[in-house]
Write a protein that holds these residues in place. Structure first.
Motif, PDB file in Angstrom:
ATOM      1  N   SER A  57      16.097  16.388  -9.343  1.00 19.40           N
ATOM      2  CA  SER A  57      14.681  17.178  -8.413  1.00 19.40           C
ATOM      3  C   SER A  57      13.894  16.400  -7.747  1.00 19.40           C
ATOM      4  CB  SER A  57      14.135  17.115  -9.906  1.00 19.40           C
ATOM      5  OG  SER A  57      13.895  17.812 -11.262  1.00 19.40           O
ATOM      6  N   LEU A  58      13.605  14.724  -7.710  1.00 19.57           N
ATOM      7  CA  LEU A  58      13.525  13.999  -6.332  1.00 19.57           C
ATOM      8  C   LEU A  58      14.158  14.028  -5.836  1.00 19.57           C
ATOM      9  CD1 LEU A  58      11.841  11.472  -5.697  1.00 19.57           C
ATOM     10  CD2 LEU A  58      14.084   9.912  -6.225  1.00 19.57           C
ATOM     11  N   VAL A  59      15.745  14.312  -5.234  1.00 22.02           N
ATOM     12  CA  VAL A  59      16.263  14.478  -3.760  1.00 22.02           C
ATOM     13  C   VAL A  59      16.129  16.092  -3.808  1.00 22.02           C
ATOM     14  CG1 VAL A  59      18.625  14.886  -2.917  1.00 22.02           C
ATOM     15  CG2 VAL A  59      18.210  13.408  -5.037  1.00 22.02           C
ATOM     16  N   SER A  75       0.507  -1.029  -0.160  1.00 20.64           N
ATOM     17  CA  SER A  75       0.186   0.015   0.071  1.00 20.64           C
ATOM     18  C   SER A  75       0.841   1.231   0.037  1.00 20.64           C
ATOM     19  CB  SER A  75      -1.122   0.061   1.213  1.00 20.64           C
ATOM     20  OG  SER A  75      -1.374   1.041   1.504  1.00 20.64           O
ATOM     21  N   ALA A  76       2.225   1.243   1.011  1.00 19.38           N
ATOM     22  CA  ALA A  76       3.219   2.917   1.290  1.00 19.38           C
ATOM     23  C   ALA A  76       3.447   3.310  -0.549  1.00 19.38           C
ATOM     24  CB  ALA A  76       3.849   1.822   1.607  1.00 19.38           C
ATOM     25  N   LEU A  77       3.955   1.846  -0.861  1.00 19.43           N
ATOM     26  CA  LEU A  77       3.847   1.739  -2.595  1.00 19.43           C
ATOM     27  C   LEU A  77       3.440   2.268  -3.404  1.00 19.43           C
ATOM     28  CD1 LEU A  77       7.073   2.020  -3.148  1.00 19.43           C
ATOM     29  CD2 LEU A  77       6.614   1.815  -0.853  1.00 19.43           C
ATOM     30  N   THR A  97       9.315  10.316 -15.266  1.00 17.80           N
ATOM     31  CA  THR A  97       8.759  11.934 -14.844  1.00 17.80           C
ATOM     32  C   THR A  97       7.881  11.946 -14.089  1.00 17.80           C
ATOM     33  OG1 THR A  97      10.381  13.048 -16.283  1.00 17.80           O
ATOM     34  CG2 THR A  97       9.036  14.333 -14.241  1.00 17.80           C
ATOM     35  N   ALA A  98       7.052  11.771 -13.778  1.00 21.46           N
ATOM     36  CA  ALA A  98       5.757  11.310 -13.466  1.00 21.46           C
ATOM     37  C   ALA A  98       5.906  10.331 -12.034  1.00 21.46           C
ATOM     38  CB  ALA A  98       4.865  11.341 -14.646  1.00 21.46           C
ATOM     39  N   GLU A  99       6.674   9.487 -12.616  1.00 21.91           N
ATOM     40  CA  GLU A  99       6.304   7.881 -12.151  1.00 21.91           C
ATOM     41  C   GLU A  99       7.371   8.315 -10.827  1.00 21.91           C
ATOM     42  OE1 GLU A  99       6.009   3.951 -14.782  1.00 21.91           O
ATOM     43  OE2 GLU A  99       7.913   4.791 -14.473  1.00 21.91           O
ATOM     44  N   SER A 100       8.429   8.586 -11.150  1.00 19.44           N
ATOM     45  CA  SER A 100       9.570   9.487 -10.050  1.00 19.44           C
ATOM     46  C   SER A 100       8.936  10.708  -8.943  1.00 19.44           C
ATOM     47  CB  SER A 100      10.596  10.008 -10.766  1.00 19.44           C
ATOM     48  OG  SER A 100      12.171  10.905  -9.639  1.00 19.44           O
ATOM     49  N   ALA A 101       8.473  10.956  -9.419  1.00 19.90           N
ATOM     50  CA  ALA A 101       7.430  12.332  -8.296  1.00 19.90           C
ATOM     51  C   ALA A 101       7.229  11.398  -8.007  1.00 19.90           C
ATOM     52  CB  ALA A 101       6.827  13.391  -9.867  1.00 19.90           C
ATOM     53  N   ARG A 119       6.488  11.454  -3.538  1.00 10.17           N
ATOM     54  CA  ARG A 119       5.502  11.779  -2.782  1.00 10.17           C
ATOM     55  C   ARG A 119       5.506  10.307  -1.805  1.00 10.17           C
ATOM     56  NH1 ARG A 119       0.014  10.682  -1.741  1.00 10.17           N
ATOM     57  NH2 ARG A 119       0.611   9.127  -3.385  1.00 10.17           N
ATOM     58  N   ARG A 120       5.678   9.660  -2.537  1.00  9.80           N
ATOM     59  CA  ARG A 120       5.300   8.583  -1.159  1.00  9.80           C
ATOM     60  C   ARG A 120       5.822   8.321  -0.333  1.00  9.80           C
ATOM     61  NH1 ARG A 120       1.251   5.344  -2.118  1.00  9.80           N
ATOM     62  NH2 ARG A 120       0.414   5.769  -4.347  1.00  9.80           N
ATOM     63  N   LEU A 121       7.244   7.999  -1.184  1.00  9.06           N
ATOM     64  CA  LEU A 121       8.969   8.269  -0.331  1.00  9.06           C
ATOM     65  C   LEU A 121       9.074   9.490   1.204  1.00  9.06           C
ATOM     66  CD1 LEU A 121      11.499   7.597  -2.658  1.00  9.06           C
ATOM     67  CD2 LEU A 121      10.664   5.580  -0.629  1.00  9.06           C
ATOM     68  N   ARG A 122       8.327   9.985   1.360  1.00 12.21           N
ATOM     69  CA  ARG A 122       7.925  11.464   1.961  1.00 12.21           C
ATOM     70  C   ARG A 122       6.840  11.132   2.743  1.00 12.21           C
ATOM     71  NH1 ARG A 122      11.211  15.129   3.834  1.00 12.21           N
ATOM     72  NH2 ARG A 122      10.385  13.657   6.096  1.00 12.21           N
ATOM     73  N   ALA A 123       5.892  10.277   2.545  1.00 13.51           N
ATOM     74  CA  ALA A 123       4.930  10.007   3.596  1.00 13.51           C
ATOM     75  C   ALA A 123       5.138   8.469   4.162  1.00 13.51           C
ATOM     76  CB  ALA A 123       3.635   9.084   2.513  1.00 13.51           C
ATOM     77  N   ILE A 124       6.560   8.315   4.107  1.00  8.02           N
ATOM     78  CA  ILE A 124       6.516   7.260   5.068  1.00  8.02           C
ATOM     79  C   ILE A 124       8.265   7.174   6.170  1.00  8.02           C
ATOM     80  CG2 ILE A 124       8.624   4.651   4.321  1.00  8.02           C
ATOM     81  CD1 ILE A 124       7.957   4.826   1.566  1.00  8.02           C
ATOM     82  N   ALA A 125       8.191   8.370   5.147  1.00  8.29           N
ATOM     83  CA  ALA A 125       9.707   9.020   6.125  1.00  8.29           C
ATOM     84  C   ALA A 125       8.542   9.837   7.953  1.00  8.29           C
ATOM     85  CB  ALA A 125      10.511  10.292   5.393  1.00  8.29           C
TER      86      ALA A 125
END
Length: 276
Positions: free
Chosen positions: A205-207, A130-132, A177-181, A185-191
Motif C-alpha cells: 500500500s505504501l509503495v 522536521s521532515a520526518l 498502518t497509520a504510521e506507515s501512511a 506522506r512525508r517521503l512523498r513531500a521530500i521527493a
C-alpha cells in the motif's frame, strides 16, 4: 534528468547470481519503488550501488561515474542509504545522531564558503527532524526509542547529510498502518521538494500509493518496470508473489465469460500482489 543511473549491474557469490544485468534510473525528485519477494536481490542491489559489495556494471550519480569507488566516496558525492536494522549511537540523543552526518570536516566547510554555499550543520539536522516529524524527540536518547522511531531517525539521519539520492531499505518495518501512511506522506513531500528516493519496502500500500515508478525483482532479475498501476496488474508480478495459479482463468470464470485478454490474465484477476 537522471540523478542516479544504474546499468547492467550484476553481483555473484561463487556460482550464485544474486543480481543479473539489473538496470534502474532515478530522476530528479522522483520516488522509485524497488520490490520483489524475499531473496529477490533488493538489498543486494542497494549494497552494490552504495559500494558495499563488488559488482559488475556501470553506476553514475549526476553523470559522474561511481564504479569502483568505496562507500565513503559515494556518500560524499551525494548517495545516502538506510539499513534494515537501524544502527544508532545509543549514548547520543536523536539530534546528536543526526549532527554526525550533517557535520562536515573543516575543509568541506571552507570549500562550501568559497562557492558561496554556507549551510549550518545544525540547520541541516533540524530540517531533517522536521521532515520526518521528529522534532519532539530531538533530545531523547537513542536507547529510549521504539523500533518504529528508530527507523524514522535512520531516515532523518540519511537526509541530514544533504544527499542527492537516498536509498531506503524497509523504512516502514516496525510501523503500524497509520504510521506507515504518515511516513508515506512525508517521503512523498521530500521527493517533491527535490530529493530523489529509492524505496524498498514490503508494504505494498505504501509503495504503490506514493511511488512514481516501480521496479520488480525476482531471482536477481527485473521482471517488471513501470508506473504502479501497470506493475500491480502485470502477470509476471502476480505470479512472482502469488504463484502461477493466480493468473490462470478458473473454470468458473470461463463459465461466466472470463477469458484471457491480450494484455495478460483474465480480467477476473484483480488481486493486488502482497509479499509472502
Amino acid at each position: 534528468m537522471n540523478v542516479l543511473s544504474v546499468q547492467s549491474v550484476s553481483v555473484s557469490y561463487g556460482g550464485v547470481h544474486a543480481l543479473s544485468e539489473v538496470s534502474l534510473d532515478v530522476e530528479q525528485g522522483q520516488l522509485v519503488g524497488l520490490i520483489g519477494p524475499n531473496g529477490a536481490g533488493k538489498t543486494t542491489f542497494v549494497d552494490a550501488v552504495t559500494g558495499l559489495v563488488t559488482a559488475r556494471g556501470r553506476m553514475k550519480l549526476d553523470g559522474q561515474d561511481l564504479t569502483g569507488l568505496p562507500p565513503h566516496a559515494r556518500a560524499r558525492r551525494g548517495l545516502a542509504r538506510t539499513f534494515q536494522s537501524s544502527e544508532l549511537f545509543e549514548d547520543l540523543t536523536v539530534a546528536e545522531n543526526l549532527q554526525i552526518t550533517a557535520d562536515r570536516p573543516s575543509w568541506w566547510r571552507a570549500l562550501g564558503e568559497t562557492l558561496g554555499r554556507r549551510v549550518s550543520p545544525n540547520s541541516a539536522a533540524a530540517q531533517a527532524l522536521s521532515a520526518l516529524g521528529l522534532e519532539d524527540l530531538a533530545h531523547a536518547s537513542a536507547h529510549q526509542l521504539s523500533q518504529g522511531q528508530r527507523k524514522l531517525v535512520g531516515v532523518a539521519r540519511a537526509l541530514a547529510a544533504g544527499p542527492r539520492v537516498v536509498c531506503l531499505d524497509e523504512p516502514a518495518a516496525g510501523l503500524d498502518t497509520a504510521e506507515s501512511a504518515e511516513l508515506g506522506r512525508r517521503l512523498r513531500a521530500i521527493a517533491d521538494d527535490g530529493t530523489s528516493l529509492l524505496l524498498i519496502d514490503h508494504d505494498m500500500s505504501l509503495v504503490m500509493g506514493i511511488c512514481d515508478h516501480v521496479v520488480v525483482l525476482e531471482f536477481g532479475k527485473v521482471i517488471a518496470s513501470g508506473p504502479p498501476a501497470q506493475v500491480r496488474t502485470d502477470p509476471a508480478v502476480i505470479t512472482a508473489y502469488l504463484g502461477a495459479s493466480a493468473v490462470q482463468p478458473t473454470a468458473a470464470s470461463r463459465q461466466h465469460g472470463g477469458t484471457p485478454s491480450a494484455d495478460g490474465p483474465s480480467k477476473v484477476v484483480t488481486t493486488t500482489p502482497e509479499p509472502s
